[in-house]
Design an enzyme around this catalytic site. Structure first.
Site, mmCIF file in Angstrom:
data_model
loop_
_atom_site.group_PDB
_atom_site.id
_atom_site.type_symbol
_atom_site.label_atom_id
_atom_site.label_comp_id
_atom_site.label_asym_id
_atom_site.label_seq_id
_atom_site.Cartn_x
_atom_site.Cartn_y
_atom_site.Cartn_z
ATOM 1 N N SER A 5 43.260 0.272 -64.895
ATOM 2 C CA SER A 5 42.100 1.259 -65.770
ATOM 3 C C SER A 5 43.338 1.533 -66.698
ATOM 4 O O SER A 5 44.707 0.960 -66.681
ATOM 5 C CB SER A 5 42.734 2.973 -64.822
ATOM 6 O OG SER A 5 42.518 3.800 -66.348
ATOM 7 N N TYR B 140 47.129 9.109 -60.295
ATOM 8 C CA TYR B 140 46.196 8.363 -60.512
ATOM 9 C C TYR B 140 46.612 6.821 -61.172
ATOM 10 O O TYR B 140 46.342 5.761 -60.414
ATOM 11 C CB TYR B 140 45.284 8.296 -61.378
ATOM 12 C CG TYR B 140 43.685 7.709 -61.973
ATOM 13 C CD1 TYR B 140 43.250 7.769 -60.355
ATOM 14 C CD2 TYR B 140 44.184 7.493 -62.751
ATOM 15 C CE1 TYR B 140 42.229 6.542 -61.152
ATOM 16 C CE2 TYR B 140 42.785 6.459 -62.930
ATOM 17 C CZ TYR B 140 41.835 5.751 -62.534
ATOM 18 O OH TYR B 140 41.477 5.238 -62.799
#
Length: 320
Positions: free
Chosen positions: A125, A150
């Protein structure tokens, strides 16, 4: 070729499955994490269920059933797209994100190694860049300062995939996705959420002063990039590991995004101004020169084209 896709019922996974099943045999798995409605994922894979080149299993990577899938399907390459998504929810559940992202990834790579599956494409990501001051974000930039659990799990998984490539003689590519959007995207993401709320006349949560910027990437461009990196990876020597950005390489401010959605819908947004959220970054902006040079990544859909396409899809779903 037999391809395993984890997270196959999700937004990116289902779109990738629909593309790859034209030329390959695709084995999909998904655990239907309750992060959002199961119905959405069921709808994502419904067109695939009648395809003889698609086989689907409902299971979790951490479940023993997954071991048998790896052991019995003669898999050539894995697209590892599964994991708990979302920056803000990870702040409330760091243990769950660690288990489902890091622990599950280690298990997958260990099983792959044990079963002579050497090739993995891993979904990372743009969140790993944190509040990077240098723009656009390059794969050579230091990514040691994530600002959400995350993001930290994605960085940890990048390090682990590197370790497995080098110690287990595997070939692994880590792909840093930049804010993927398009038909079928997750309901918690801004474009989906704003479109629904503006259409319904509900105030939209507008965090900060509207100057935050994102590099929005249309789903078809992401799928194109994943196909290309697969072809590149399969032709590399064992022990290869690399990381690549997949983005449009342009930024759109929050204010501009709302304007684009308003124009496509023909409706005015009601703005609910709120302070910046914990875990949010000021901007994301992909340098894609490495992806272009290495495997011919060439995104085609600009945000000014992609938003009307998404709104058209949204309207078609309302009529069902």
């Amino acid at each position: 070729m037999n391809i395993l896709i984890t997270g196959a019922a999700g937004f990116i996974g289902s779109n990738l499955s629909k593309k790859l099943v034209n030329d390959h045999y695709v084995i999909g798995i998904d655990n239907f994490d309750p992060f959002y409605s199961r119905l959405i994922k069921d709808n994502n894979i419904e067109p695939l269920n009648s395809n003889p080149r698609f086989e689907f299993y409902e299971t979790d990577i951490l479940d023993s059933k997954f071991n048998k899938i790896i052991e019995t399907n003669n898999i050539d390459i894995i697209f590892h797209l599964a994991g708990k998504a979302g920056v803000r929810p990870s702040i409330e559940d760091p243990v769950g994100y660690t288990k489902n992202n890091i622990e599950a990834t280690v298990k997958l790579m260990e099983l792959a190694s044990q079963n002579s599956i050497s090739d993995i494409v891993f979904a990372s990501s743009s969140s790993v860049y944190g509040n990077n001051d240098k723009v656009p974000f390059s794969e050579n930039d230091r990514v040691d300062f994530p600002i959400s659990p995350y993001a930290a799990t994605k960085k940890a998984c990048e390090l682990l995939t590197h370790t497995y490539a080098k110690t287990k003689d595997m070939r692994i590519a880590a792909m840093r996705f930049f804010t993927v959007y398009g038909p079928g995207q997750r309901p918690d993401l801004a474009i989906n959420k704003f479109t629904r709320m503006i259409d319904e006349g509900t105030p939209i949560p507008f965090y900060g002063d509207g100057t935050t910027e994102r590099d929005y990437t249309f789903i078809d461009d992401i799928v194109h990039g994943l196909e290309n990196v697969m072809d590149w990876l399969l032709n590399q020597p064992r022990g290869t590991w690399d990381v690549f950005n997949l983005g449009e390489s342009q930024t759109t401010s929050l204010s501009s995004l709302v304007t684009l959605i308003q124009n496509a819908l023909g409706k005015k947004a009601i703005i609910d101004r709120q302070p910046m959220q914990l875990g949010d970054v000021q901007r994301t902006f992909a340098d894609i020169s490495k992806s272009k040079k290495t495997f011919g990544f060439n995104p085609k859909t600009k945000i000014t084209e992609g938003i009307p396409l998404y709104v058209e899809y949204y309207k078609s779903q309302k009529e069902l």
